[in-house]
Scaffold this active site. Structure first.
Site, PDB file in Angstrom:
ATOM      1  CD  GLU A 171      -5.356  -7.487   8.614  1.00 43.40           C
ATOM      2  OE1 GLU A 171      -6.314  -6.987   8.091  1.00 43.40           O
ATOM      3  OE2 GLU A 171      -4.405  -6.631   8.811  1.00 43.40           O
ATOM      4  CB  SER A 205     -20.411  -1.926   4.593  1.00 40.69           C
ATOM      5  OG  SER A 205     -20.142  -1.048   5.579  1.00 40.69           O
ATOM      6  CG  HIS A 245      -1.732  -1.044   1.454  1.00 36.94           C
ATOM      7  ND1 HIS A 245      -3.079  -1.056   1.152  1.00 36.94           N
ATOM      8  CD2 HIS A 245      -1.351  -2.250   2.053  1.00 36.94           C
ATOM      9  CE1 HIS A 245      -3.620  -2.343   1.779  1.00 36.94           C
ATOM     10  NE2 HIS A 245      -2.743  -3.077   2.241  1.00 36.94           N
TER      11      HIS A 245
HETATM   12  O1  MCF Z   1      -3.113  -5.000   5.311  1.00 33.11           O
HETATM   13  C1  MCF Z   1      -3.196  -4.098   5.888  1.00 33.11           C
HETATM   14  C2  MCF Z   1      -4.137  -4.281   6.926  1.00 33.11           C
HETATM   15  N1  MCF Z   1      -5.303  -4.731   6.863  1.00 33.11           N
HETATM   16  C3  MCF Z   1      -6.281  -4.002   5.885  1.00 33.11           C
HETATM   17  N2  MCF Z   1      -6.067  -2.830   5.181  1.00 33.11           N
HETATM   18  C4  MCF Z   1      -4.781  -2.188   4.980  1.00 33.11           C
HETATM   19  C5  MCF Z   1      -3.656  -2.640   5.586  1.00 33.11           C
HETATM   20  N3  MCF Z   1      -2.807  -1.707   5.187  1.00 33.11           N
HETATM   21  C6  MCF Z   1      -3.442  -0.584   4.553  1.00 33.11           C
HETATM   22  N4  MCF Z   1      -4.732  -0.885   4.507  1.00 33.11           N
HETATM   23  C7  MCF Z   1      -5.857   0.051   3.784  1.00 33.11           C
HETATM   24  C8  MCF Z   1      -6.727  -0.626   3.131  1.00 33.11           C
HETATM   25  O2  MCF Z   1      -6.442  -0.891   1.808  1.00 33.11           O
HETATM   26  O3  MCF Z   1      -6.355   0.899   4.873  1.00 33.11           O
HETATM   27  C9  MCF Z   1      -7.686   1.101   4.681  1.00 33.11           C
HETATM   28  C10 MCF Z   1      -7.776   0.554   3.357  1.00 33.11           C
HETATM   29  O4  MCF Z   1      -7.676   1.385   2.314  1.00 33.11           O
HETATM   30  C11 MCF Z   1      -8.412   0.527   5.759  1.00 33.11           C
HETATM   31  S1  MCF Z   1      -9.895   0.692   5.889  1.00 33.11           S
HETATM   32  C12 MCF Z   1      -9.966   2.329   6.310  1.00 33.11           C
HETATM   33 FE    FE Z   2      -2.996  -4.822   3.010  1.00 34.65          FE
END
Ligand code: MCF
Ligand code: FE
Length: 404
Positions: free
Chosen positions: A207, A143, A61
């Protein structure tokens, strides 16, 4: 055309993994691998040199790359709240230099390709002007049915925009954030697009324990989180149903720390992949993926860094070293080989790339580096590589040497 010779050549071809004092002949693609290949003089990479497929970080990311000490680690929901609170600031802070530093860190550590999750499209202009291969996953998240259409239109605009840049180093894909954060109607729409346009997909799955409790029973920490933030009182999908939606797509399920037997079986049935992000899981304190279960279900797994949103680094050698040290149930010698395959051939398969192994017709995406000394027991080669390597001496992508 170039011919390189190294003390240790790792091919990650089905059977012959390690070739000693061998040569690799390539142009844009690998032409031949072995001994005394032809008249072309070989460039010898030096004493204790290793030549192997370049690494592939299939889940990042980069939008969050400016994060160092802002996000709160130690608990998943606390982290998620801190992401919601700081997201915009972190995105604004990630300027051209911030993206450049992230790419540099990856290429110095031998990464030739990465899978980027993009939620805003901010990263696009930086990622189309750099030397690594990218699979660019446009993320859908949301959602609340009241705003589903706005979210979908925004997603479509980002997707269309990214498709303009498609070339041999840049592919577009689609990411469904997770089973708890995307409305099933939105899921169906974007999966339809992925199927029609043969795009690869990714999704975060199981997760945290909070996700497990919420999806199974509508309980736990997510209950308060959803009531407060999104006026949602119950989960919208069952985990198994969620997995089945990805049938007939090429999808990687990220994390899966809390996936149960049945879910792993279903991922295996639909020929899904799993990406293991051990440092991210440790920092958000969500637990450790049971790799033995994943292997028993014959699921191909890769290892990825996730973003700087949940990691201090994007270096894959550091990530697989962490995996090696954390996965205490598995024998280090065999696990080491598995982990190197996870970040080469398996990651290539999960992203639909034609690299990740050294064999004729594969893209010539290669790295070389030197071990500090001769490896006495060849059975320890994979392990020693993981212990002693942080950066590489050379990186070739499509046969071209990349400036490190
Ligand atoms: O993989 C990690 C932890 N799990 C989920 N989301 C994310 C992670 N790192 C960044 N994210 C991003 C995700 O793509 O954080 C946001 C999303 O855009 C979370 S939801 C506000
Ligand atoms: Fe991620």
């Amino acid at each position: 055309m170039l011919k390189l010779k190294a003390d240790y050549v790792l091919t990650f071809k089905e059977k012959s993994d390690i070739l000693l004092n061998a040569e690799v002949l390539f142009d844009k693609k690998i032409i031949k691998v072995g001994y005394n290949l032809d008249e072309t003089p070989a460039v010898y990479l030096g004493k204790n040199s290793v030549l192997m497929p370049a690494l592939i970080n299939n889940h990042t990311h980069l939008e969050f790359s400016s994060n160092k000490t802002t996000l709160k680690y130690g608990d998943f929901i606390t982290w998620l709240n801190s992401v919601i609170q700081n997201r915009e600031n972190l995105f604004t802070k990630c300027n051209s230099k911030c993206y450049k530093d992230s790419i540099n860190e990856m290429k110095k550590s031998g990464i030739c390709a990465f899978g980027e999750i993009s939620s805003s499209g901010n990263d696009l202009k930086y990622l189309t002007k750099q030397p690594l291969k990218v699979v660019y996953f446009n993320e859908i998240i949301g959602s609340n049915p009241a705003v589903a259409d706005i979210l979908y239109q925004d997603f479509l605009a980002r997707l269309e925009n990214s498709k303009k840049y498609e070339n041999e180093k840049f592919k577009t894909g689609i990411s469904i954030h997770s089973p708890y954060s995307v409305h099933p109607v939105l899921m169906d729409k974007v999966i339809d697009i992925a199927k029609k346009e043969e795009m690869v997909m990714q999704t975060h799955f199981m997760e945290s324990n909070a996700e497990r409790l919420w999806l199974d029973q509508g309980k736990g920490e997510f209950k308060l989180f959803f009531e407060q933030n999104f006026k949602l009182s119950h989960p919208l999908i069952k985990p198994i149903e969620f997995i089945q939606k990805f049938k007939d797509t090429k999808t990687t399920f990220i994390h899966c720390v809390h996936a149960n037997e049945k879910e792993l079986e279903e991922i295996s049935n639909i020929k899904g992949f799993i990406s293991h992000c051990p440092i991210s899981n440790r920092l958000l304190n969500t637990g450790l993926l049971n790799l033995e279960n994943v292997k028993n279900k014959l699921i191909d797994y890769s290892v990825a860094t996730d973003g700087k949103s949940s990691n201090y680094s994007l270096n894959l050698f550091k990530e697989i070293r962490a995996a090696l040290l954390m996965q205490v149930e598995l024998h280090p010698k065999y696990l080491a080989k598995d982990l190197l395959k996870a970040v080469t051939i398996n990651a290539a398969k999960s992203l639909g790339l034609n690299n990740g192994s050294i064999e004729p017709t594969k893209d010539a995406d290669l790295i070389s580096f030197k071990l500090p000394e001769k490896v006495n027991d060849i059975d320890n080669l994979f392990l020693q590589i993981i212990l002693h390597t942080n950066e590489v001496d050379y990186l070739y992508i499509n046969g071209e040497e990349i400036n490190l």
